[in-house]
Write a protein that holds these residues in place. Sequence first.
Motif, short mmCIF file in Angstrom:
data_model
loop_
_atom_site.label_atom_id
_atom_site.label_comp_id
_atom_site.label_asym_id
_atom_site.label_seq_id
_atom_site.Cartn_x
_atom_site.Cartn_y
_atom_site.Cartn_z
N LEU A 285 0.84 -1.20 0.00
CA LEU A 285 0.00 0.00 0.00
C LEU A 285 0.88 1.26 0.00
O LEU A 285 0.61 2.24 -0.70
CB LEU A 285 -0.88 -0.03 1.25
CG LEU A 285 -2.07 0.91 1.25
CD1 LEU A 285 -3.13 0.37 0.31
CD2 LEU A 285 -2.63 1.02 2.66
N ALA A 286 1.97 1.19 0.78
CA ALA A 286 2.88 2.33 0.89
C ALA A 286 3.57 2.62 -0.45
O ALA A 286 3.75 3.78 -0.83
CB ALA A 286 3.92 2.06 1.97
N ILE A 287 3.94 1.55 -1.17
CA ILE A 287 4.58 1.74 -2.49
C ILE A 287 3.60 2.45 -3.42
O ILE A 287 3.95 3.39 -4.13
CB ILE A 287 5.00 0.37 -3.08
CG1 ILE A 287 6.15 -0.23 -2.26
CG2 ILE A 287 5.42 0.53 -4.55
CD1 ILE A 287 6.52 -1.65 -2.66
N GLY A 288 2.34 2.00 -3.40
CA GLY A 288 1.30 2.61 -4.24
C GLY A 288 1.08 4.07 -3.88
O GLY A 288 1.05 4.95 -4.74
N LEU A 289 0.96 4.35 -2.56
CA LEU A 289 0.70 5.72 -2.10
C LEU A 289 1.86 6.64 -2.46
O LEU A 289 1.66 7.81 -2.76
CB LEU A 289 0.48 5.72 -0.59
CG LEU A 289 -0.98 5.65 -0.15
CD1 LEU A 289 -1.05 5.58 1.37
CD2 LEU A 289 -1.73 6.89 -0.64
N GLU A 290 3.08 6.08 -2.41
CA GLU A 290 4.26 6.91 -2.74
C GLU A 290 4.15 7.39 -4.19
O GLU A 290 4.44 8.55 -4.50
CB GLU A 290 5.54 6.09 -2.54
CG GLU A 290 6.78 6.92 -2.78
CD GLU A 290 8.03 6.23 -2.24
OE1 GLU A 290 8.30 6.37 -1.06
OE2 GLU A 290 8.68 5.53 -3.04
N GLN A 291 3.72 6.48 -5.07
CA GLN A 291 3.56 6.87 -6.47
C GLN A 291 2.51 7.96 -6.61
O GLN A 291 2.68 8.90 -7.39
CB GLN A 291 3.17 5.64 -7.32
CG GLN A 291 4.27 4.59 -7.44
CD GLN A 291 5.60 5.18 -7.89
OE1 GLN A 291 5.64 5.99 -8.81
NE2 GLN A 291 6.67 4.80 -7.23
N LEU B 94 11.24 14.50 -6.98
CA LEU B 94 12.43 13.69 -7.27
C LEU B 94 13.06 13.17 -5.98
O LEU B 94 13.50 12.03 -5.90
CB LEU B 94 13.48 14.54 -8.01
CG LEU B 94 13.42 14.53 -9.53
CD1 LEU B 94 14.48 15.47 -10.09
CD2 LEU B 94 13.62 13.11 -10.07
N PHE B 95 13.07 14.04 -4.96
CA PHE B 95 13.66 13.65 -3.67
C PHE B 95 12.86 12.51 -3.05
O PHE B 95 13.43 11.53 -2.56
CB PHE B 95 13.67 14.86 -2.71
CG PHE B 95 14.37 14.58 -1.41
CD1 PHE B 95 15.73 14.72 -1.29
CD2 PHE B 95 13.64 14.15 -0.30
CE1 PHE B 95 16.38 14.44 -0.09
CE2 PHE B 95 14.27 13.86 0.90
CZ PHE B 95 15.64 14.02 1.01
N VAL B 96 11.54 12.62 -3.09
CA VAL B 96 10.68 11.57 -2.53
C VAL B 96 10.91 10.26 -3.28
O VAL B 96 11.03 9.19 -2.69
CB VAL B 96 9.18 11.97 -2.60
CG1 VAL B 96 8.28 10.79 -2.24
CG2 VAL B 96 8.90 13.14 -1.65
N ALA B 97 11.02 10.36 -4.63
CA ALA B 97 11.23 9.16 -5.45
C ALA B 97 12.58 8.51 -5.11
O ALA B 97 12.69 7.28 -5.06
CB ALA B 97 11.17 9.52 -6.93
#
Length: 199
Positions: free
Chosen positions: A98-104, A120-123
């Motif tokens: 879920l966290a991977i999805g929300l990050e996107q 970019l920093f978050v990615a």
Amino acid sequence: MQGKSHLLVGLTAGIVLDSAIHLTGDPLTMAKTVPLALLIHKAVYYWSVGFGSLLPDIDNARSTMGHKFGKISKEIQHLAGHRTLFHSLLGLAIGSLLAIGLEQVVIYLMDLRGLEFPALFVAGSHLVFFGILFGCIMHIFADSLTLGGVPLFWPSHKRYGFPPNPHMRFRTGTWPEGVIVWSFMIVVGIGIWLAVLVV
Ligand SMILES: [Zn+2]
């Protein structure tokens, strides 16, 4: 533990983690200037930790998260029950997905608003992913201090807690909960104050 306690424990532990490994960049206490990007990183990180620290209680329709997710939460509680799947290692794996999805989603929304550099920093740093995961871990840890413990290896129903003897743990919502939460915040607060003095 109650939602408010989870949020306070999660965010306070989040400060400790960030000051130990500088996930969001320079600590504010050491930065000579405070650029907007740094504040955005910190806001994204603490939002993620806060969200993660409440997420496991999605299995309780009456919790803070339960109210937000309404029907979904009722369905989860009906199917699995409170403090089952989402308070286990398996639940952490689901939380990670879920966290991977929300990050996107967060990266997409930041790009949309012209915040390319923070995006970019978050990615690159996976601030959202680590924040949510860390929040979830702290939630399960905090619940393990309560009388009910947590079914860490669900679907096995055996419950684990700290201290291992349940009689030494407290019941959710009783006075020791407040004492533990506030003591933890005060210790971290003193730690930060001392760190500022040393700098
Ligand atoms: Zn819980």
